[in-house]
Design a protein around this motif. Structure first.
Motif, mmCIF file in Angstrom:
data_model
loop_
_atom_site.group_PDB
_atom_site.id
_atom_site.type_symbol
_atom_site.label_atom_id
_atom_site.label_comp_id
_atom_site.label_asym_id
_atom_site.label_seq_id
_atom_site.Cartn_x
_atom_site.Cartn_y
_atom_site.Cartn_z
ATOM 1 N N ASP A 150 29.669 49.420 51.256
ATOM 2 C CA ASP A 150 30.928 49.716 50.563
ATOM 3 C C ASP A 150 32.101 48.879 51.077
ATOM 4 O O ASP A 150 33.199 48.956 50.547
ATOM 5 N N GLU A 151 31.862 48.025 52.060
ATOM 6 C CA GLU A 151 32.893 47.099 52.526
ATOM 7 C C GLU A 151 32.941 45.824 51.671
ATOM 8 O O GLU A 151 33.812 44.986 51.849
ATOM 9 N N SER A 178 33.028 43.937 47.793
ATOM 10 C CA SER A 178 33.518 44.198 46.437
ATOM 11 C C SER A 178 32.462 43.922 45.374
ATOM 12 O O SER A 178 32.470 44.538 44.310
ATOM 13 N N HIS A 179 31.549 42.997 45.644
ATOM 14 C CA HIS A 179 30.532 42.612 44.661
ATOM 15 C C HIS A 179 29.150 42.599 45.300
ATOM 16 O O HIS A 179 29.016 42.327 46.499
ATOM 17 N N ARG A 231 30.276 44.423 40.210
ATOM 18 C CA ARG A 231 31.391 44.853 41.060
ATOM 19 C C ARG A 231 31.105 46.264 41.552
ATOM 20 O O ARG A 231 30.797 47.156 40.762
ATOM 21 N N GLU A 274 32.363 52.191 43.996
ATOM 22 C CA GLU A 274 32.348 53.272 44.981
ATOM 23 C C GLU A 274 30.916 53.584 45.377
ATOM 24 O O GLU A 274 29.994 53.442 44.579
ATOM 25 N N GLU A 334 41.778 38.401 40.477
ATOM 26 C CA GLU A 334 41.483 39.650 41.196
ATOM 27 C C GLU A 334 40.875 40.628 40.225
ATOM 28 O O GLU A 334 41.390 40.851 39.150
ATOM 29 N N ARG A 335 39.768 41.244 40.597
ATOM 30 C CA ARG A 335 39.109 42.209 39.703
ATOM 31 C C ARG A 335 39.161 43.586 40.285
ATOM 32 O O ARG A 335 38.726 43.903 41.282
#
Length: 162
Positions: free
Chosen positions: A55-56, A58-59, A105, A108, A161-162
């Motif tokens: 979870d650290e 982003s993709h 992406r 969570e 930025e997404r």
């Protein structure tokens, strides 16, 4: 290594299932960044410990099985072209080994469940592996895109930025 040894069967075991809003193949966008929907990756409980620290990022890079793909041709007409192209110069799901690769992406993580965006897989797709997407390792600045040159019109900005 002899030819016969190289041709031996390889067995893979799914580590999870991808839950997607796409119930039929025709609904799936041809690339994940075009998807407006989210999905859930259900990693089987026996592999949950391996999700630590994920979870650290982003993709994620997902390797999965095109479980509804049947057969293949070594020359195909891809969606961006009118000419026949070599299968391995395309991203067609109809392959000798129907393995898919997508960058999604990560929204969570909840225990063994991963909420993802930019999904382009069919509901119930078997997940084979997860790797973190690391631009320093995965992104290339100077690339050739072969027969796709000039055909790709809508590509997301790499700095967006997404």
């Amino acid at each position: 290594m002899g030819n016969e040894e190289q041709k031996k069967v390889i067995s893979l075991k799914p580590i999870g299932i991808i839950h997607s809003p796409y119930k039929i193949i025709e609904e799936i966008p041809n690339q994940g960044y075009k998807s407006k929907y989210t999905g859930i990756i259900e990693v089987f409980k026996e592999y949950e410990e391996g999700l630590a620290d994920l979870d650290e990022f982003s993709h994620l890079i997902l390797l999965f099985l095109f479980h509804k793909s049947n057969g293949y041709f070594l020359k195909i007409k891809p969606f961006f072209d009118i000419n026949l192209r070599g299968l391995f110069a395309t991203r067609s799901p109809k392959r000798p080994n129907p393995i898919g690769l997508s960058v999604v992406r990560l929204l969570e993580r909840n225990d063994n469940m991963l909420d993802i965006a930019e999904i382009d897989m069919l509901d119930g797709t078997p997940l084979l592996d997860i790797k973190p997407y690391v631009p320093h390792f995965d992104q290339r600045e100077v690339v050739k895109v072969g027969w796709l040159e000039g055909k790709i019109k809508t590509v997301p900005s790499k700095n967006k930025e997404r």
